[in-house]
Design a protein around this motif. Structure first.
Motif, PDB file in Angstrom:
ATOM      1  N   THR A 132       0.850  -1.192   0.000  1.00 49.21           N
ATOM      2  CA  THR A 132       0.000   0.000   0.000  1.00 49.21           C
ATOM      3  C   THR A 132       0.881   1.236   0.000  1.00 49.21           C
ATOM      4  O   THR A 132       1.885   1.311   0.717  1.00 49.21           O
ATOM      5  CB  THR A 132      -0.943   0.008   1.216  1.00 49.21           C
ATOM      6  N   GLU A 133       0.527   2.203  -0.822  1.00 45.79           N
ATOM      7  CA  GLU A 133       1.370   3.384  -0.973  1.00 45.79           C
ATOM      8  C   GLU A 133       1.407   4.247   0.279  1.00 45.79           C
ATOM      9  O   GLU A 133       2.247   5.136   0.394  1.00 45.79           O
ATOM     10  CB  GLU A 133       0.895   4.217  -2.169  1.00 45.79           C
ATOM     11  N   SER A 134       0.559   3.967   1.240  1.00 46.01           N
ATOM     12  CA  SER A 134       0.538   4.758   2.464  1.00 46.01           C
ATOM     13  C   SER A 134       1.705   4.415   3.387  1.00 46.01           C
ATOM     14  O   SER A 134       2.188   5.275   4.129  1.00 46.01           O
ATOM     15  CB  SER A 134      -0.770   4.536   3.224  1.00 46.01           C
ATOM     16  N   LEU A 135       2.162   3.150   3.367  1.00 47.56           N
ATOM     17  CA  LEU A 135       3.175   2.705   4.315  1.00 47.56           C
ATOM     18  C   LEU A 135       4.607   2.929   3.828  1.00 47.56           C
ATOM     19  O   LEU A 135       5.539   2.987   4.637  1.00 47.56           O
ATOM     20  CB  LEU A 135       2.976   1.218   4.628  1.00 47.56           C
ATOM     21  N   ALA A 136       4.802   3.056   2.527  1.00 46.67           N
ATOM     22  CA  ALA A 136       6.154   3.132   1.985  1.00 46.67           C
ATOM     23  C   ALA A 136       6.921   4.407   2.347  1.00 46.67           C
ATOM     24  O   ALA A 136       8.117   4.338   2.632  1.00 46.67           O
ATOM     25  CB  ALA A 136       6.108   2.963   0.468  1.00 46.67           C
ATOM     26  N   PRO A 137       6.315   5.609   2.324  1.00 52.50           N
ATOM     27  CA  PRO A 137       7.095   6.825   2.579  1.00 52.50           C
ATOM     28  C   PRO A 137       7.855   6.813   3.903  1.00 52.50           C
ATOM     29  O   PRO A 137       9.001   7.257   3.972  1.00 52.50           O
ATOM     30  CB  PRO A 137       6.037   7.938   2.548  1.00 52.50           C
ATOM     31  N   ALA A 138       7.230   6.319   4.974  1.00 60.16           N
ATOM     32  CA  ALA A 138       7.900   6.316   6.277  1.00 60.16           C
ATOM     33  C   ALA A 138       9.127   5.421   6.255  1.00 60.16           C
ATOM     34  O   ALA A 138      10.100   5.685   6.963  1.00 60.16           O
ATOM     35  CB  ALA A 138       6.927   5.863   7.370  1.00 60.16           C
ATOM     36  N   ALA A 139       9.105   4.360   5.440  1.00 54.46           N
ATOM     37  CA  ALA A 139      10.261   3.474   5.337  1.00 54.46           C
ATOM     38  C   ALA A 139      11.460   4.208   4.745  1.00 54.46           C
ATOM     39  O   ALA A 139      12.609   3.921   5.081  1.00 54.46           O
ATOM     40  CB  ALA A 139       9.914   2.252   4.485  1.00 54.46           C
ATOM     41  N   TYR A 140      11.186   5.174   3.866  1.00 51.06           N
ATOM     42  CA  TYR A 140      12.275   5.973   3.280  1.00 51.06           C
ATOM     43  C   TYR A 140      12.814   6.994   4.275  1.00 51.06           C
ATOM     44  O   TYR A 140      14.023   7.152   4.435  1.00 51.06           O
ATOM     45  CB  TYR A 140      11.774   6.691   2.020  1.00 51.06           C
ATOM     46  N   TYR A 141      11.930   7.704   4.955  1.00 50.26           N
ATOM     47  CA  TYR A 141      12.340   8.796   5.831  1.00 50.26           C
ATOM     48  C   TYR A 141      12.884   8.326   7.179  1.00 50.26           C
ATOM     49  O   TYR A 141      13.759   8.942   7.762  1.00 50.26           O
ATOM     50  CB  TYR A 141      11.142   9.714   6.107  1.00 50.26           C
ATOM     51  N   LYS A 142      12.297   7.238   7.711  1.00 51.30           N
ATOM     52  CA  LYS A 142      12.534   6.867   9.108  1.00 51.30           C
ATOM     53  C   LYS A 142      14.013   6.611   9.399  1.00 51.30           C
ATOM     54  O   LYS A 142      14.714   5.942   8.649  1.00 51.30           O
ATOM     55  CB  LYS A 142      11.721   5.627   9.472  1.00 51.30           C
ATOM     56  N   GLY A 143      14.470   7.159  10.532  1.00 52.90           N
ATOM     57  CA  GLY A 143      15.822   6.925  10.996  1.00 52.90           C
ATOM     58  C   GLY A 143      15.817   6.538  12.457  1.00 52.90           C
ATOM     59  O   GLY A 143      14.770   6.506  13.111  1.00 52.90           O
ATOM     60  N   PRO A 144      16.982   6.268  13.026  1.00 52.12           N
ATOM     61  CA  PRO A 144      17.061   5.849  14.435  1.00 52.12           C
ATOM     62  C   PRO A 144      16.585   6.920  15.410  1.00 52.12           C
ATOM     63  O   PRO A 144      16.273   6.615  16.560  1.00 52.12           O
ATOM     64  CB  PRO A 144      18.551   5.552  14.627  1.00 52.12           C
ATOM     65  N   ASP A 145      16.495   8.173  14.941  1.00 57.35           N
ATOM     66  CA  ASP A 145      16.079   9.255  15.832  1.00 57.35           C
ATOM     67  C   ASP A 145      14.606   9.170  16.216  1.00 57.35           C
ATOM     68  O   ASP A 145      14.174   9.867  17.149  1.00 57.35           O
ATOM     69  CB  ASP A 145      16.364  10.622  15.199  1.00 57.35           C
ATOM     70  N   VAL A 146      13.820   8.345  15.526  1.00 61.18           N
ATOM     71  CA  VAL A 146      12.408   8.231  15.877  1.00 61.18           C
ATOM     72  C   VAL A 146      12.044   6.826  16.368  1.00 61.18           C
ATOM     73  O   VAL A 146      10.869   6.518  16.530  1.00 61.18           O
ATOM     74  CB  VAL A 146      11.485   8.605  14.687  1.00 61.18           C
ATOM     75  N   ASP A 147      13.031   5.973  16.586  1.00 63.98           N
ATOM     76  CA  ASP A 147      12.734   4.657  17.147  1.00 63.98           C
ATOM     77  C   ASP A 147      12.076   4.832  18.511  1.00 63.98           C
ATOM     78  O   ASP A 147      12.596   5.520  19.388  1.00 63.98           O
ATOM     79  CB  ASP A 147      14.018   3.829  17.293  1.00 63.98           C
ATOM     80  N   GLY A 148      10.923   4.218  18.676  1.00 61.51           N
ATOM     81  CA  GLY A 148      10.199   4.336  19.931  1.00 61.51           C
ATOM     82  C   GLY A 148       9.477   5.654  20.101  1.00 61.51           C
ATOM     83  O   GLY A 148       9.064   6.007  21.207  1.00 61.51           O
ATOM     84  N   ALA A 149       9.292   6.393  18.985  1.00 62.69           N
ATOM     85  CA  ALA A 149       8.647   7.710  19.056  1.00 62.69           C
ATOM     86  C   ALA A 149       7.344   7.705  18.272  1.00 62.69           C
ATOM     87  O   ALA A 149       7.009   6.773  17.542  1.00 62.69           O
ATOM     88  CB  ALA A 149       9.581   8.789  18.522  1.00 62.69           C
TER      89      ALA A 149
END
Length: 452
Positions: A132-149
């Motif tokens: 689903t195109e909704s879930l893919a963008p976060a996979a590109y942007y996400k970094g360790p700075d938001v783990d658990g956030a």
């Protein structure tokens, strides 16, 4: 003057492009690729005649035009792979589908992709993936700075805006999607014809700027762009606001204008013109604020943490460039969340957006998910379990019959009025000055915004 095909592919004709198909006006009504129809790479870039162009292709049922569009895409993928001396047996493809797509349409789309993959790539359809195109963008942007956030991915398309809310996992070591929402308030709410078809003639934004660009092109003496008038006239004749606006945005990227200094090129930049248009800036401020207010209200109502980051993707996200620069939009978004939640941020709040090619974020995220063995995968059934649309009323699960009741309509009207007051208070004198909102326009806005 001759330039090799590689120059034109890299610099003039390429991706991303409109989801459109050109039909030969002399065809016998068939839909055969390269005989009756093909992807018009010239569209919005050069004037051409003898074809009827269908834009905004959508997959709905057994859509022959959409199938031929996908056929040409797969052939282009095959050609690219062969040019790179790739083994077709090892080629993998990821395609995306909207979260709002029905199960039947999703099945037909999958079957079409599988048929095309087997025909042109290989028999191993295990190398064909979907997401689903909704879930893919976060996979590109996400970094360790938001783990658990807590964070939110917002895809502003043409017809719909898709939102995915992520919250910390129970162990606090990671984040997981808890809500996927899709609503019909997106780019076409501003740049399209809304609920009326082919209504561009009554669009004051287009009336002003088509006149501006025609005068600008007519006065040109050095760039050789007179052909743009022919393109504009042809697109305008169809009276589709979405297509006209898309063309106006594309003008600054035509080959003849790329060598201009930025200060001169901005005269041809629809984006820059709108960004500096104080009389119309409030339209884009209101639109963006409404989306963030809705998301903040939904998160607050469900008891979610305030987001640490917002991720943006989708062509409609270019509206953020019109609203203001990155720091201004960040501060505006932060302020909306703080006002809705009634508390201040105690940690850094950021926005992430690819300003030039936001549509590519979905593709990059999908490829990243494919290459990450630890990335979670979601079946359509699991995605459906996450779907939620916040009514902003005291009760959820609204039905069409429920919306028609006087009580529900009055309640919805009241919530709209509450947002209007929220927006007016948000746009204090400092905010209006920072974003360049015309004082007289804002005064009129306050007087008429709650009118029927």
């Amino acid at each position: 003057r001759f330039k090799g095909m590689y120059y034109y592919i890299d610099n003039v004709y390429g991706f991303p492009l409109r989801s459109s198909l050109a039909r030969n006006v002399e065809s016998d009504g068939g839909c055969r690729l390269f005989h009756d129809v093909n992807i018009p790479f010239l569209y919005e870039r050069k004037f051409f005649d003898g074809y009827h162009v269908t834009t905004n292709l959508k997959w709905k049922g057994d859509n022959r035009q959409a199938k031929e569009f996908l056929r040409e895409i797969v052939l282009l993928i095959k050609a690219k792979a062969l040019l790179e001396n790739s083994d077709l047996r090892r080629v993998e493809i990821v395609y995306f589908y909207p979260v709002s797509m029905s199960g039947s349409d999703r099945r037909q789309l999958r079957e079409t992709w599988e048929d095309l993959f087997r025909t042109y790539i290989s028999d191993n359809t295990d190398h064909l993936h979907n997401c689903t195109e909704s879930l893919a963008p976060a996979a590109y942007y996400k970094g360790p700075d938001v783990d658990g956030a807590s964070y939110v991915s917002i895809d502003i398309g043409g017809g719909t805006s898709d939102v995915v809310i992520y919250q910390p996992t129970p162990d606090g070591m990671g984040s997981q999607p808890v809500v996927i929402s899709s609503f019909r308030f997106a780019g076409n709410a501003i740049f399209g014809d809304a609920f009326v078809q082919q209504d561009a003639a009554r669009n004051p934004l287009l009336e002003h700027y088509t006149r501006y660009f025609k005068q600008l092109i007519a006065s040109d003496r050095s760039c050789n762009i007179s052909y743009l008038t022919s393109i504009l006239d042809k697109i305008t004749a169809q009276q589709r606001s979405e297509d006209i606006n898309a063309f106006l945005f594309s003008i600054e990227n035509v080959e003849e204008l790329r060598g201009l200094r930025e200060i001169d090129r901005n005269l041809y930049s629809y984006n820059a013109l709108l960004r500096n248009d104080g009389q119309r800036k409030i339209i884009f401020m209101y639109f963006y604020s409404a989306i963030i207010y809705y998301i903040a209200s939904m998160m607050h109502a469900r008891g979610y943490r305030m987001p640490k980051q917002l991720y943006f993707s989708g062509t409609g996200s270019k509206i953020l460039n019109i609203v203001g620069n990155a720091s201004m939009v960040t501060e505006l978004s932060k302020l909306i969340f703080e006002k809705v939640y009634g508390q201040r941020y105690t940690e850094r709040f950021t926005l992430k957006i690819e300003t030039e090619c936001p549509k590519q974020i979905t593709c990059r995220g999908g490829v990243k998910m494919l290459g990450d063995n630890d990335a979670p995968t979601f079946t359509p059934r699991e995605v459906n379990a996450l779907k939620f649309n916040y009514s902003m009323l005291d009760h959820e699960g609204l039905t069409l019959a429920g919306i028609k009741t006087v009580e529900t309509r009055e309640a919805i009207t009241q919530r709209v009025k509450e947002f209007n007051q929220f927006f007016i208070e948000l746009c204090d004198s400092d905010m209006r000055d920072d974003f360049g909102i015309d004082r007289n326009v804002f005064k009129v806005f306050g007087e008429v915004v709650n009118d029927d």
